[in-house]
Scaffold this active site. Structure first.
Site, PDB file in Angstrom:
ATOM      1  N   SER A 240     -10.140  -3.190 -24.698  1.00 41.98           N
ATOM      2  CA  SER A 240     -10.192  -4.420 -25.486  1.00 41.98           C
ATOM      3  C   SER A 240      -8.806  -5.058 -25.607  1.00 41.98           C
ATOM      4  CB  SER A 240     -10.719  -4.099 -26.880  1.00 41.98           C
ATOM      5  OG  SER A 240      -9.872  -3.137 -27.484  1.00 41.98           O
ATOM      6  N   GLU A 261      -5.646  -4.598 -18.428  1.00 42.29           N
ATOM      7  CA  GLU A 261      -6.947  -5.141 -17.987  1.00 42.29           C
ATOM      8  C   GLU A 261      -7.815  -5.221 -19.233  1.00 42.29           C
ATOM      9  OE1 GLU A 261      -7.832  -6.169 -15.035  1.00 42.29           O
ATOM     10  OE2 GLU A 261      -6.273  -5.356 -13.733  1.00 42.29           O
ATOM     11  N   CYS A 295     -16.823  -6.241 -18.471  1.00 39.64           N
ATOM     12  CA  CYS A 295     -15.706  -7.118 -18.845  1.00 39.64           C
ATOM     13  C   CYS A 295     -15.939  -8.502 -18.242  1.00 39.64           C
ATOM     14  CB  CYS A 295     -14.387  -6.539 -18.376  1.00 39.64           C
ATOM     15  SG  CYS A 295     -14.396  -6.078 -16.644  1.00 39.64           S
TER      16      CYS A 295
HETATM   17  P1  NAD Z   1     -11.363   0.038 -26.372  1.00 40.33           P
HETATM   18  O1  NAD Z   1     -10.188  -0.869 -26.397  1.00 40.33           O
HETATM   19  O2  NAD Z   1     -11.998   0.400 -27.654  1.00 40.33           O
HETATM   20  O3  NAD Z   1     -10.952   1.434 -25.669  1.00 40.33           O
HETATM   21  C1  NAD Z   1     -10.448   1.451 -24.347  1.00 40.33           C
HETATM   22  C2  NAD Z   1      -9.546   2.652 -24.174  1.00 40.33           C
HETATM   23  O4  NAD Z   1      -8.357   2.468 -24.930  1.00 40.33           O
HETATM   24  C3  NAD Z   1     -10.150   3.975 -24.657  1.00 40.33           C
HETATM   25  O5  NAD Z   1      -9.794   5.001 -23.779  1.00 40.33           O
HETATM   26  C4  NAD Z   1      -9.506   4.156 -26.016  1.00 40.33           C
HETATM   27  O6  NAD Z   1      -9.434   5.498 -26.441  1.00 40.33           O
HETATM   28  C5  NAD Z   1      -8.125   3.584 -25.762  1.00 40.33           C
HETATM   29  N1  NAD Z   1      -7.442   3.107 -26.963  1.00 40.33           N
HETATM   30  C6  NAD Z   1      -7.998   2.427 -28.007  1.00 40.33           C
HETATM   31  N2  NAD Z   1      -7.044   2.141 -28.921  1.00 40.33           N
HETATM   32  C7  NAD Z   1      -5.875   2.628 -28.424  1.00 40.33           C
HETATM   33  C8  NAD Z   1      -4.528   2.655 -28.920  1.00 40.33           C
HETATM   34  N3  NAD Z   1      -4.224   2.119 -30.109  1.00 40.33           N
HETATM   35  N4  NAD Z   1      -3.582   3.249 -28.166  1.00 40.33           N
HETATM   36  C9  NAD Z   1      -3.893   3.790 -26.961  1.00 40.33           C
HETATM   37  N5  NAD Z   1      -5.141   3.817 -26.461  1.00 40.33           N
HETATM   38  C10 NAD Z   1      -6.130   3.238 -27.186  1.00 40.33           C
HETATM   39  O7  NAD Z   1     -12.434  -0.617 -25.373  1.00 40.33           O
HETATM   40  P2  NAD Z   1     -13.928  -0.167 -25.050  1.00 40.33           P
HETATM   41  O8  NAD Z   1     -14.814  -0.500 -26.200  1.00 40.33           O
HETATM   42  O9  NAD Z   1     -13.936   1.214 -24.504  1.00 40.33           O
HETATM   43  O10 NAD Z   1     -14.282  -1.129 -23.809  1.00 40.33           O
HETATM   44  C11 NAD Z   1     -14.723  -2.454 -23.929  1.00 40.33           C
HETATM   45  C12 NAD Z   1     -13.581  -3.439 -23.779  1.00 40.33           C
HETATM   46  O11 NAD Z   1     -12.871  -3.203 -22.563  1.00 40.33           O
HETATM   47  C13 NAD Z   1     -14.089  -4.873 -23.678  1.00 40.33           C
HETATM   48  O12 NAD Z   1     -13.221  -5.708 -24.389  1.00 40.33           O
HETATM   49  C14 NAD Z   1     -14.029  -5.165 -22.179  1.00 40.33           C
HETATM   50  O13 NAD Z   1     -13.942  -6.530 -21.859  1.00 40.33           O
HETATM   51  C15 NAD Z   1     -12.783  -4.418 -21.801  1.00 40.33           C
HETATM   52  N6  NAD Z   1     -12.764  -4.088 -20.385  1.00 40.33           N
HETATM   53  C16 NAD Z   1     -11.905  -4.779 -19.579  1.00 40.33           C
HETATM   54  C17 NAD Z   1     -11.895  -4.544 -18.213  1.00 40.33           C
HETATM   55  C18 NAD Z   1     -10.982  -5.306 -17.300  1.00 40.33           C
HETATM   56  O14 NAD Z   1     -10.813  -4.882 -16.155  1.00 40.33           O
HETATM   57  N7  NAD Z   1     -10.389  -6.404 -17.717  1.00 40.33           N
HETATM   58  C19 NAD Z   1     -12.753  -3.575 -17.666  1.00 40.33           C
HETATM   59  C20 NAD Z   1     -13.597  -2.876 -18.519  1.00 40.33           C
HETATM   60  C21 NAD Z   1     -13.594  -3.148 -19.880  1.00 40.33           C
END
Ligand code: NAD
Length: 507
Positions: A240, A261, A295
């Site tokens: 995110s 990303e 995404c």
């Molecule tokens: P999320 O941000 O909740 O988690 C993603 C990852 O980040 C997880 O492994 C999580 O443990 C880690 N994380 C979360 N907070 C963190 C912090 N403070 N420090 C370090 N690591 C941390 O996202 P999600 O719910 O798993 O996935 C959905 C989101 O991801 C959506 O917004 C989607 O658009 C995005 N996404 C983007 C792409 C891209 O290529 N642009 C691809 C897939 C998903």
């Protein structure tokens, strides 16, 4: 499939990939399946000390891996691609269990891994720099690309393996070890992938050092430890925008490199000349596929007033009739949301849209499986204005539709959101197409014509602008982020001319 059965299938699938991990750790970290909303495994999480040790070990692996010739490193990735082909169905099933995707989409994600391995094998013989004309006689100037260091990879739940492989396949041929922190919602797919890579490593032989690829199971704290550690040369983080706002500054503070990303708010524009049948099919997959949890999911649609009354009834019909169900039990096109929180954010966005005058079609919870699972009918929302929840990403199957009369106006609204990932125009008018792709057109990292916003191929660089983070992964020249560039100037003359004609004679 019952709860107990899903646990068994999970264990068997991991074993088929070669993993011997203990999935029934007492008081461990529970892993849920969105198919049933129940736990399928309990794992021992990795703590801060494990993360530090993994990074140290990866740094040691780097010392020798960087000296292995590129094409030989490519051989490891070629073997990995072979092992992935052999385990495609098992890994695909693991993706279905953990992320709720249909078998076709789960296996499609594994195919993406195979494709990027093929790409990386070729790349391993093409890690070249330029030779540059020099202004000084008897000199040669060139650039050399060297391995960068340890690559930390943080991934999101919705693509539990392909984005890791986009990074890992390139990093490995570029001479970099990888440390992977998968989403805490999908660690089993990561462990299965590591087991498949271990099989390739075993076949590869002794010139691959230990700890070339490692998986750390845990939550944001593990990701934060990767972001903060100066021994991690590159952090590639998918997730995110909220996460990117935390990880990006942490890496920047220590002058590390970062690929972000992040979230998107992707849109399509349907022009008067569009092939409406093709548009309908592209929008349906883009907006409802993977239960709106890509995404690149299409979240906004601008439809020209001349074709609004033609395409909207067809879209409403597609939304009303789409099948929702357990993708491992039925051939449903739409599987579950990841969890209760995703359902709550969907219902609250729909409420907000309705309060702003939007007409909501669908969005109701479906009675599929146990009460702990969250299956919903995708929602189509006709909005009077480009406003409210339309302006942000809600990670659920909601498509907001707005009518437009002027392309310039539609483009302005198209670009007036935080996300800058993917976009599409549906037209057979050359002028409209070129405007959309021009400097004043879509401001996204991906701009498509007559296909939807999702389902990118690995050959192109993948990523987006603005709040999507600016990172690029996968194809094209994305490999450069995994290497460091040295500019070399060699003097083979007997003189020492200085650049720009500067004179500094000491006698
Ligand atoms: P999320 O941000 O909740 O988690 C993603 C990852 O980040 C997880 O492994 C999580 O443990 C880690 N994380 C979360 N907070 C963190 C912090 N403070 N420090 C370090 N690591 C941390 O996202 P999600 O719910 O798993 O996935 C959905 C989101 O991801 C959506 O917004 C989607 O658009 C995005 N996404 C983007 C792409 C891209 O290529 N642009 C691809 C897939 C998903």
């Amino acid at each position: 499939m019952g709860t107990r059965d899903l646990k068994t299938v999970t264990r068997e699938t991991l074993a088929a990939c070669g993993s011997r991990i203990d999935t029934s750790v007492a008081e461990g970290m529970e892993v849920m399946s969105p198919l049933t909303g129940t736990a399928v495994a309990s794992l021992a999480p990795n703590g801060e000390a494990d993360t530090r040790i993994a990074i140290e070990n990866a740094r040691t692996a780097f010392e020798s891996w960087r000296m292995v010739p590129g094409p030989r490193r490519g051989e490891l990735v070629r073997l990995f691609g072979e092992e992935l082909r052999a385990s495609k169905a098992d890994l695909g099933r693991m993706v279905s269990i953990e992320a709720g995707k249909s078998p076709s989409e789960g296996e499609g994600e594994v195919q993406e891994m195979i494709d990027i391995c093929d790409f990386a094998v070729g790349l391993s013989r093409q890690l070249y720099g330029l030779t540059i004309a020099t202004e000084r006689p008897g000199h040669r100037m060139m650039e050399t690309w060297h391995p960068l260091g340890v690559v930390g990879i943080i991934t999101a739940f919705n693509f539990p393996c392909a984005p890791w492989c986009w990074n890992a396949a390139l990093a490995l041929v570029c001479g970099d070890p990888v440390v992977w922190k998968p989403s805490e919602k999908t660690p089993l797919t990561a462990l299965a992938c590591q087991a498949v890579l271990d099989r390739a490593l075993k076949r590869f032989g002794d010139d691959a050092p230990a700890h070339l690829s490692q998986v750390l199971v845990g939550g944001p704290e593990v990701g934060a430890a990767l972001a903060e550690n100066p021994k991690v040369a590159l952090v590639s983080a998918t997730g995110s925008t909220r996460m990117g706002r935390i990880v990006g500054p942490k890496v920047a503070e220590r002058f590390g490199k970062c690929i972000l990303e992040l979230g998107g708010n992707n849109a399509g524009i349907v022009c008067p000349s569009a092939d409406l049948d093709m548009t309908l099919r592209a929008v349906a997959f883009g907006a409802m596929g993977t239960a709106g949890q890509r995404c690149t999911t299409m979240r906004r649609l601008f439809v020209h007033e001349d074709v609004y009354e033609q395409i909207l009834p067809a879209l409403r019909k597609a939304y009303a009739s789409v099948s929702v169900g357990d993708p491992l039990e039925t051939d449903a096109l739409v599987g579950p949301l990841i969890d209760a929180a995703a359902y709550e954010s969907m219902t609250s966005a729909l409420r907000e849209a309705s309060d702003l005058g939007g007409t909501v079609h669908g969005g109701e919870r479906q009675k599929v499986g146990p009460k702990t699972a969250y299956y919903v009918k995708p929602a189509l929302v006709e909005m009077p204005e480009h406003d409210g929840p339309v302006l942000r990403e809600t990670f659920a199957p909601i498509l907001y539709v707005m009518k437009y009369s002027d392309l310039e106006d539609a483009l302005e609204k198209h670009n007036a959101v935080g996300g800058g990932l993917s976009s599409s125009i549906f037209t057979t008018d050359l002028r409209e197409m070129e405007i959309f792709l021009s400097a004043k057109g879509s401001d996204c990292g991906i701009a498509n014509v007559n296909i939807g916003t999702s389902g990118a191929e690995i050959g192109g660089a993948f990523g987006g602008e603005k709040e999507t983070g600016g990172g690029r992964e996968s194809g094209s020249d994305a490999w450069r982020a995994y290497m460091r560039r040295a500019t070399n100037t060699i003097n083979y003359s007997r003189d020492l001319p200085l650049a720009q004609g500067v004179v500094f004679d000491i006698d």
